[in-house]
Write a protein that holds these residues in place. Sequence first.
Motif, PDB file in Angstrom:
ATOM      1  N   LEU A  74      -7.239  48.550  -6.379  1.00 32.65           N
ATOM      2  CA  LEU A  74      -8.595  48.490  -6.909  1.00 32.65           C
ATOM      3  C   LEU A  74      -9.133  47.050  -6.980  1.00 32.65           C
ATOM      4  N   VAL A  75      -8.240  46.087  -6.925  1.00 31.10           N
ATOM      5  CA  VAL A  75      -8.691  44.697  -6.969  1.00 31.10           C
ATOM      6  C   VAL A  75      -9.548  44.347  -5.756  1.00 31.10           C
ATOM      7  N   ASP A  76      -9.330  45.058  -4.659  1.00 28.49           N
ATOM      8  CA  ASP A  76     -10.079  44.770  -3.430  1.00 28.49           C
ATOM      9  C   ASP A  76     -11.579  45.010  -3.619  1.00 28.49           C
ATOM     10  N   PRO A  77     -12.033  46.197  -4.044  1.00 28.10           N
ATOM     11  CA  PRO A  77     -13.474  46.382  -4.261  1.00 28.10           C
ATOM     12  C   PRO A  77     -14.014  45.591  -5.453  1.00 28.10           C
ATOM     13  N   ILE A  78     -13.180  45.365  -6.475  1.00 28.83           N
ATOM     14  CA  ILE A  78     -13.645  44.602  -7.640  1.00 28.83           C
ATOM     15  C   ILE A  78     -13.988  43.176  -7.249  1.00 28.83           C
ATOM     16  N   LEU A  79     -13.108  42.519  -6.507  1.00 31.13           N
ATOM     17  CA  LEU A  79     -13.381  41.152  -6.065  1.00 31.13           C
ATOM     18  C   LEU A  79     -14.540  41.116  -5.073  1.00 31.13           C
ATOM     19  N   SER A  80     -14.700  42.167  -4.297  1.00 28.86           N
ATOM     20  CA  SER A  80     -15.840  42.229  -3.379  1.00 28.86           C
ATOM     21  C   SER A  80     -17.158  42.232  -4.153  1.00 28.86           C
ATOM     22  N   LEU A  81     -17.189  42.932  -5.282  1.00 30.79           N
ATOM     23  CA  LEU A  81     -18.391  42.960  -6.110  1.00 30.79           C
ATOM     24  C   LEU A  81     -18.684  41.586  -6.720  1.00 30.79           C
ATOM     25  N   LEU A  82     -17.645  40.884  -7.146  1.00 35.90           N
ATOM     26  CA  LEU A  82     -17.831  39.545  -7.696  1.00 35.90           C
ATOM     27  C   LEU A  82     -18.416  38.595  -6.650  1.00 35.90           C
ATOM     28  N   VAL A  83     -17.910  38.695  -5.438  1.00 35.24           N
ATOM     29  CA  VAL A  83     -18.439  37.868  -4.349  1.00 35.24           C
ATOM     30  C   VAL A  83     -19.895  38.244  -4.068  1.00 35.24           C
ATOM     31  N   ALA A  84     -20.206  39.541  -4.135  1.00 37.83           N
ATOM     32  CA  ALA A  84     -21.579  39.989  -3.889  1.00 37.83           C
ATOM     33  C   ALA A  84     -22.545  39.395  -4.907  1.00 37.83           C
ATOM     34  N   ILE A  85     -22.115  39.252  -6.157  1.00 37.13           N
ATOM     35  CA  ILE A  85     -22.969  38.659  -7.189  1.00 37.13           C
ATOM     36  C   ILE A  85     -23.263  37.200  -6.868  1.00 37.13           C
ATOM     37  N   LEU A  86     -22.251  36.482  -6.396  1.00 35.20           N
ATOM     38  CA  LEU A  86     -22.448  35.082  -6.029  1.00 35.20           C
ATOM     39  C   LEU A  86     -23.384  34.954  -4.823  1.00 35.20           C
ATOM     40  N   ILE A  87     -23.238  35.861  -3.863  1.00 35.59           N
ATOM     41  CA  ILE A  87     -24.120  35.858  -2.703  1.00 35.59           C
ATOM     42  C   ILE A  87     -25.559  36.141  -3.130  1.00 35.59           C
ATOM     43  N   LEU A  88     -25.728  37.052  -4.090  1.00 41.77           N
ATOM     44  CA  LEU A  88     -27.059  37.418  -4.570  1.00 41.77           C
ATOM     45  C   LEU A  88     -27.775  36.208  -5.170  1.00 41.77           C
ATOM     46  N   ARG A  89     -27.061  35.392  -5.898  1.00 40.76           N
ATOM     47  CA  ARG A  89     -27.659  34.195  -6.494  1.00 40.76           C
ATOM     48  C   ARG A  89     -28.168  33.242  -5.404  1.00 40.76           C
ATOM     49  N   SER A  90     -27.361  33.039  -4.368  1.00 38.15           N
ATOM     50  CA  SER A  90     -27.765  32.162  -3.272  1.00 38.15           C
ATOM     51  C   SER A  90     -28.970  32.730  -2.530  1.00 38.15           C
TER      52      SER A  90
END
Length: 323
Positions: A198-214
């Motif tokens: 489950l860490v795979d999709p969880i970390l993907s979501l965290l990266v998506a939040i950082l991308i959203l800010r940029s």
Amino acid sequence: MHDHDHSQGHSHGHDHDEGHDHSHVPQVTTRNERKVLLAFAITFSFMLVEAIGGYLSGSLALLADAGHMLTDAGALALSYLAFRFGRRAADQRRSFGYLRLEVVAAFVNALTLFAIVLWIAYEAWHRLTQPPQILAGPMLVIAVTGLLVNLLVLWILNRGDTDHVNIQGATLHVLGDLLGSVGAIVAALIIWLTGWTLVDPILSLLVAILILRSAWFLAKRSLNILLEGAPEHVRPDQIGQHVREEFADEVRRVGHIHVWQITDRRVLATLHVGPSASARIEDLGLRISASLQQRFQIEHSTVALDWSDEMMVCSLSTREAAE
């Protein structure tokens, strides 16, 4: 776009020397073009490798990173094309040439980032409800390689004109992808050591939040230019206050002030000033234009000396003001 009236009906306070260059060709050199093209070739090549690796290993983090690298490649290609077309000279239909293409490319880059965030979020939610089997070994190897590739591309781009909105757009894409690689490495290590997929999709979501800010930062900046908003470092009221203070003995009023950008670094302005009886009107427009260039880095200003029954337009470029 503001139309600058240079019709013969106006009396010009400054004669244009034909030796002056009024072509609004951007100053971006081919150095930026070469770096963006090289970055595109590297990114697109590894994107194919990462997509295959993500599919075979079953990792969303790798697939998300590959999808982001696809938009990276598209962003870099758009940036390169924008630079190429942006260097075309102005003509009768496009008096500022094709400079705005680079801003349009930056805005499209931001929109693609938003689309990638939505895709990652959708896939992550699906995998949180139905965790797939993930091969941690191949995932780790590809993620580490992707990190090295992104560091190389980032280094190439940072050797260019880093303040340019188009270079910034491409850099933000690569930074987001670099974060994706880091997330994939962390996920691969955790899966390898604990088996917790489950860490795979969880970390993907965290990266998506950082991308959203940029993406939000880039979209806001490029859209402001496309809407001809005032640049961050200067507002119309600041220009009016400066002219009134700097030319207090010669200017009675300042109005009709407009300031906008053609590209990230090319600022233009128009304004009307009411000269006083003691004003030296033969070069007042020239001096105001030079002052605005020095104080606010306004490249091209149109200063209208405005009386109730006539108007004198002094259209001046930075180069003329400096001379």
